[in-house]
Design a protein around this motif. Structure first.
Motif, short mmCIF file in Angstrom:
data_model
loop_
_atom_site.label_atom_id
_atom_site.label_comp_id
_atom_site.label_asym_id
_atom_site.label_seq_id
_atom_site.Cartn_x
_atom_site.Cartn_y
_atom_site.Cartn_z
N ASP A 146 0.86 -1.18 0.00
CA ASP A 146 0.00 0.00 0.00
C ASP A 146 0.90 1.23 0.00
O ASP A 146 1.61 1.50 0.97
N TRP A 147 0.87 2.00 -1.08
CA TRP A 147 1.78 3.13 -1.20
C TRP A 147 1.41 4.28 -0.27
O TRP A 147 2.26 5.13 0.03
N SER A 148 0.19 4.32 0.21
CA SER A 148 -0.12 5.32 1.23
C SER A 148 0.63 5.00 2.52
O SER A 148 1.06 5.91 3.25
N GLN A 149 0.83 3.71 2.80
CA GLN A 149 1.62 3.33 3.97
C GLN A 149 3.10 3.66 3.77
O GLN A 149 3.79 4.04 4.72
N MET A 150 3.58 3.52 2.53
CA MET A 150 4.96 3.92 2.24
C MET A 150 5.15 5.40 2.57
O MET A 150 6.14 5.79 3.21
N GLY A 151 4.19 6.23 2.14
CA GLY A 151 4.28 7.65 2.44
C GLY A 151 4.13 7.94 3.92
O GLY A 151 4.84 8.80 4.47
N ALA A 152 3.23 7.22 4.59
CA ALA A 152 3.00 7.45 6.02
C ALA A 152 4.23 7.11 6.84
O ALA A 152 4.54 7.81 7.82
N VAL A 153 4.94 6.05 6.46
CA VAL A 153 6.17 5.69 7.18
C VAL A 153 7.17 6.83 7.11
O VAL A 153 7.83 7.18 8.11
N ILE A 154 7.30 7.45 5.94
CA ILE A 154 8.22 8.58 5.79
C ILE A 154 7.72 9.77 6.61
O ILE A 154 8.50 10.42 7.33
N GLY A 155 6.42 10.08 6.48
CA GLY A 155 5.87 11.24 7.17
C GLY A 155 6.03 11.14 8.68
O GLY A 155 6.41 12.13 9.34
N LYS A 156 5.77 9.98 9.24
CA LYS A 156 5.89 9.82 10.69
C LYS A 156 7.34 9.94 11.14
O LYS A 156 7.63 10.50 12.21
N HIS A 157 8.27 9.42 10.31
CA HIS A 157 9.70 9.56 10.64
C HIS A 157 10.09 11.04 10.65
O HIS A 157 10.79 11.51 11.57
N LEU A 158 9.65 11.79 9.65
CA LEU A 158 9.99 13.21 9.58
C LEU A 158 9.30 14.00 10.68
O LEU A 158 9.84 14.99 11.19
N ALA A 159 8.10 13.57 11.08
CA ALA A 159 7.40 14.24 12.17
C ALA A 159 8.16 14.07 13.49
O ALA A 159 8.17 14.97 14.34
N ARG A 160 8.78 12.92 13.65
CA ARG A 160 9.62 12.71 14.84
C ARG A 160 10.90 13.54 14.76
O ARG A 160 11.41 14.01 15.79
N THR A 161 11.41 13.71 13.56
CA THR A 161 12.64 14.48 13.38
C THR A 161 12.40 15.97 13.54
O THR A 161 13.25 16.70 14.06
N PHE A 162 11.22 16.44 13.08
CA PHE A 162 10.87 17.86 13.16
C PHE A 162 9.54 18.01 13.91
O PHE A 162 8.50 18.31 13.32
N PRO A 163 9.54 17.80 15.23
CA PRO A 163 8.28 17.83 15.98
C PRO A 163 7.72 19.24 16.11
O PRO A 163 8.44 20.24 15.90
N ALA A 164 6.46 19.31 16.42
CA ALA A 164 5.81 20.59 16.68
C ALA A 164 6.56 21.34 17.77
O ALA A 164 7.06 20.74 18.72
N GLY A 165 6.67 22.64 17.59
CA GLY A 165 7.40 23.47 18.55
C GLY A 165 8.75 23.90 18.03
O GLY A 165 9.31 24.90 18.51
N MET A 166 9.30 23.16 17.07
CA MET A 166 10.53 23.58 16.43
C MET A 166 10.23 24.74 15.47
O MET A 166 9.09 24.93 15.06
N PRO A 167 11.26 25.49 15.07
CA PRO A 167 11.04 26.48 14.01
C PRO A 167 10.54 25.78 12.75
O PRO A 167 10.89 24.62 12.49
N PRO A 168 9.70 26.44 11.96
CA PRO A 168 9.16 25.81 10.74
C PRO A 168 10.28 25.34 9.80
O PRO A 168 11.28 26.01 9.62
N ARG A 169 10.05 24.16 9.21
CA ARG A 169 10.98 23.60 8.23
C ARG A 169 10.21 23.32 6.94
O ARG A 169 9.00 23.14 6.96
N HIS A 170 10.96 23.26 5.84
CA HIS A 170 10.32 23.19 4.54
C HIS A 170 10.88 22.04 3.71
O HIS A 170 12.08 21.77 3.74
N ALA A 171 9.98 21.37 2.98
CA ALA A 171 10.36 20.22 2.16
C ALA A 171 9.77 20.35 0.77
O ALA A 171 8.79 21.06 0.55
N VAL A 172 10.38 19.63 -0.18
CA VAL A 172 9.81 19.45 -1.51
C VAL A 172 9.66 17.95 -1.74
O VAL A 172 10.44 17.15 -1.21
N LEU A 173 8.66 17.60 -2.53
CA LEU A 173 8.44 16.20 -2.90
C LEU A 173 8.65 16.07 -4.40
O LEU A 173 7.99 16.74 -5.19
N LEU A 174 9.59 15.22 -4.78
CA LEU A 174 9.88 14.92 -6.18
C LEU A 174 9.40 13.51 -6.45
O LEU A 174 9.92 12.56 -5.85
#
Length: 332
Positions: A146-174
């Motif tokens: 399920d490719w939505s799960q592939m994306g969710a695994v990435i998103g949750k990892h990045l959410a742990r890396t850049f949690p709420a409360g940090m200064p805003p960070r920006h990404a691009v998706l290719l």
């Protein structure tokens, strides 16, 4: 039904304990369902292209398992996700070969011409969906994650890396082209996983997943002058970003949306931070098992795919099982 335990990967012993348990269970389920004797015959395998190394591992898994089953494989590559008419012609070529089953990595999930060709071919032999989504009721089985799960695994990892409360960070998706069927669910899963974090996706750029095409959208993403904090991209996009990263000596955090040989090397040397691993070789092997079972008249309505594991940088080269570096299938 007799279980064919030869489809258990020897790589299991090298994986983390929790992941080993989950994939062992998944493989056991697949082996029980797919277990069955094969008779000699031909399989037709259609893929979008081999410009993307991911498909080499899928093909190697198919070829290795087919050989064990006494089956001959004919490989066809369409030439890219925009080569729809070519893939339709290749379905007809498989019919001309009188293949006993067709495994299709579709270039489009819902194009009417392609769906009609699949339905026509499926009247005389089973057609198996391979990796990519294909919205066809004519398929006897579907092998892929399920490719939505592939994306969710990435998103949750990045959410742990850049949690709420940090200064805003920006990404691009290719990413790949929209018609491919996997890009929309991957993006949706990624955005869902990022909810509540300090990281936002500022731009989404898409193209065919060849190296040249993905390099062009990477250059476009970086042309504005401001460098994103994170680049999330297809394997070819991350390969291109790795080259720029090496020349600059530093750069954005690189996250691949799926595995390739180049991405694996980046994980080992630390230039790629993470990737969800969906075991493309095992998917190839399971696709052969699905074809064999379908040739016996038994289909499976629900997709089957390996567990998804997030793999992070600094891994051992032996951790991920993919096709040999010099492997390339013979094409019809």
């Amino acid at each position: 039904m007799k279980t064919d335990w030869s489809c258990l990967s020897k790589r299991l012993a090298r994986m983390k304990h929790a992941y080993r348990r989950s994939i062992h269970a998944a493989i056991a389920i697949a082996c029980v369902f797919f277990g069955g004797a094969a008779t000699a015959g031909d399989l037709c395998v259609l893929v979008p292209h081999f410009k993307d190394e991911y498909w080499l591992s899928v093909a190697y898994g198919i070829e290795a398992r087919a050989k064990e089953k006494g089956l001959t494989v004919h490989f066809f590559e369409a030439g890219g996700y925009r080569a729809l008419s070519h893939q339709v012609e290749q379905i007809a070529a498989c019919e001309g070969l009188d293949a006993r089953a067709i495994l299709i990595g579709a270039v489009s999930s819902d194009d009417g011409t392609l769906l009609s060709a699949v339905s026509r071919a499926a009247t005389h032999r089973p057609v198996i969906g391979l990796v990519n989504e294909l919205h066809s009721d004519a398929l006897m089985a579907r092998v892929g994650v399920d490719w939505s799960q592939m994306g969710a695994v990435i998103g949750k990892h990045l959410a742990r890396t850049f949690p709420a409360g940090m200064p805003p960070r920006h990404a691009v998706l290719l990413t790949g082209p929209g018609e491919s069927g996997w890009t929309a669910p991957l993006e949706a899963g990624l955005r869902s996983g990022l909810e509540g974090s300090a990281l936002s996706i500022d731009a989404v750029l898409s193209a065919d997943t060849g190296n040249a095409e993905q390099l062009r959208i990477l250059e476009k993403a970086l042309a504005g002058g401001s460098t994103p904090d994170v680049i999330v991209g297809s394997a070819p996009a991350i390969e291109a970003a790795m080259a720029l990263h090496a020349r600059a000596g530093s750069g954005p955090l690189l996250i691949a949306t799926y595995i390739s040989h180049s991405v694996a090397r980046g994980l080992v040397n630390g230039s790629v931070a993470a990737v969800p691993f969906d075991n493309p070789m095992l998917q190839g092997r399971w696709a052969v098992e699905a074809a064999v079972t379908a040739m016996g008249g038994v289909g499976r309505p629900e997709p089957i795919g390996p567990p998804i594991e997030l793999v992070t940088k600094g891994i051992s080269p032996s951790t991920l099982k993919m096709s040999p570096a010099d492997y390339f299938p013979s094409l019809d």
